[in-house]
Design an enzyme around this catalytic site. Sequence first.
Site, short mmCIF file in Angstrom:
data_model
loop_
_atom_site.label_atom_id
_atom_site.label_comp_id
_atom_site.label_asym_id
_atom_site.label_seq_id
_atom_site.Cartn_x
_atom_site.Cartn_y
_atom_site.Cartn_z
N LYS A 33 0.84 -1.20 0.00
CA LYS A 33 0.00 0.00 0.00
C LYS A 33 0.87 1.25 0.00
O LYS A 33 0.59 2.24 -0.71
CB LYS A 33 -0.91 -0.01 1.23
CG LYS A 33 -1.90 1.14 1.30
CD LYS A 33 -2.79 1.01 2.54
CE LYS A 33 -3.74 2.19 2.65
NZ LYS A 33 -4.58 2.09 3.89
N ASN A 57 11.36 7.39 12.40
CA ASN A 57 10.26 8.31 12.13
C ASN A 57 8.89 7.73 12.48
O ASN A 57 7.95 8.49 12.71
CB ASN A 57 10.29 8.70 10.64
CG ASN A 57 9.08 9.49 10.22
OD1 ASN A 57 8.93 10.66 10.55
ND2 ASN A 57 8.16 8.84 9.50
N SER A 73 11.52 13.55 16.78
CA SER A 73 10.75 13.90 17.97
C SER A 73 9.61 14.82 17.52
O SER A 73 8.95 14.55 16.52
CB SER A 73 11.65 14.55 19.01
OG SER A 73 10.94 14.92 20.16
N TYR A 77 1.36 11.56 24.37
CA TYR A 77 2.18 11.79 23.17
C TYR A 77 3.43 12.57 23.56
O TYR A 77 4.56 12.17 23.21
CB TYR A 77 1.37 12.55 22.12
CG TYR A 77 2.17 12.89 20.88
CD1 TYR A 77 2.71 11.89 20.08
CD2 TYR A 77 2.41 14.22 20.52
CE1 TYR A 77 3.47 12.20 18.96
CE2 TYR A 77 3.15 14.54 19.39
CZ TYR A 77 3.69 13.53 18.61
OH TYR A 77 4.44 13.84 17.51
N LYS A 125 7.50 11.50 23.54
CA LYS A 125 8.53 12.27 22.85
C LYS A 125 9.57 12.82 23.84
O LYS A 125 10.75 12.92 23.51
CB LYS A 125 7.90 13.40 22.04
CG LYS A 125 7.08 12.92 20.84
CD LYS A 125 7.91 12.07 19.88
CE LYS A 125 7.15 11.70 18.62
NZ LYS A 125 7.96 10.86 17.71
N THR A 159 0.71 17.50 6.83
CA THR A 159 0.68 16.10 6.41
C THR A 159 -0.59 15.49 6.99
O THR A 159 -1.41 16.19 7.60
CB THR A 159 1.90 15.34 6.97
OG1 THR A 159 1.80 15.28 8.41
CG2 THR A 159 3.20 16.03 6.58
#
Length: 282
Positions: free
Chosen positions: A37, A83, A134, A148, A152, A183
Amino acid sequence: MKTWLVTGASSGLGAAIAEAALQTGHKVIATARNPTKAAQANPRISELGGTWIELDVTSPNTPKIVEDAVKEAGGVIDVVVNNAGYSLLGSIEDMSESEIEAQFSTNVYGPVRVLKGVLPFMRARKSGTVVNISSSAGIDGLPTCAMYAGSKFALEGMSESLARELAPFGIRVLVVEPGSLRTNFWSVYVEPAAGMNKDYAGTPLEQVLQLFKSNTGAQPGDAVKCAQRILEVVEGTGMGVGKENLLRLPLGPDCYKRFQTKIDTLQENLLQAKEIAHSTTY
């Protein structure tokens, strides 16, 4: 020509980094949970000579999969880009243990598993660069981002130690801290299955969450430009000339502003606590 391994290359910044490295003439191993995909969504990566492999960084088999991929590519790995990641947003009260574990398994343990696969190759050659992606949340935790940001922050601390541990082997660590990028990252965040406790309605937590939801498609950051800056800093070219000692790379005016505010706040806090800090010795 160098060999790069980029995790989470199926979209966004990961895909942009993979393409930027390939366009510069490097060899790229691009990873995705669904490489078929991902290859269809990012045809340029294959067209430029990139190799796709299937990798879920939450899998305990990650080190072996990475090791095999490096061996298949010639046994040399010059740059690894951690990433792969996602954001779990909401109140920690509403998050289940399994949701929190999944967040940390991806964002913290994922890079550790990948590093276990690549570091033996880098140490053997006494060279290499580790790029840990990060976030501005890795320095400044906003409401709704407790887990989250926590993941990080963990990556940031881990990277600081790694930079010192790996320096004797000629291995560099670079922590990249993007601001808000245009994004699909914020459109695929995860909320607790339990929903939001009604007591948080109207509080900063809900307000920031709504801001994230309404901001999709209007973020200021350009992933392609960010990928180019990362490439330049890793290679010491373009805007990266003379920046080979950077540990942190904030990207975006929004990120830079948050960092400056954080530094100012920390400094003020430190000065206010000075007398207290010095009052606790024997």
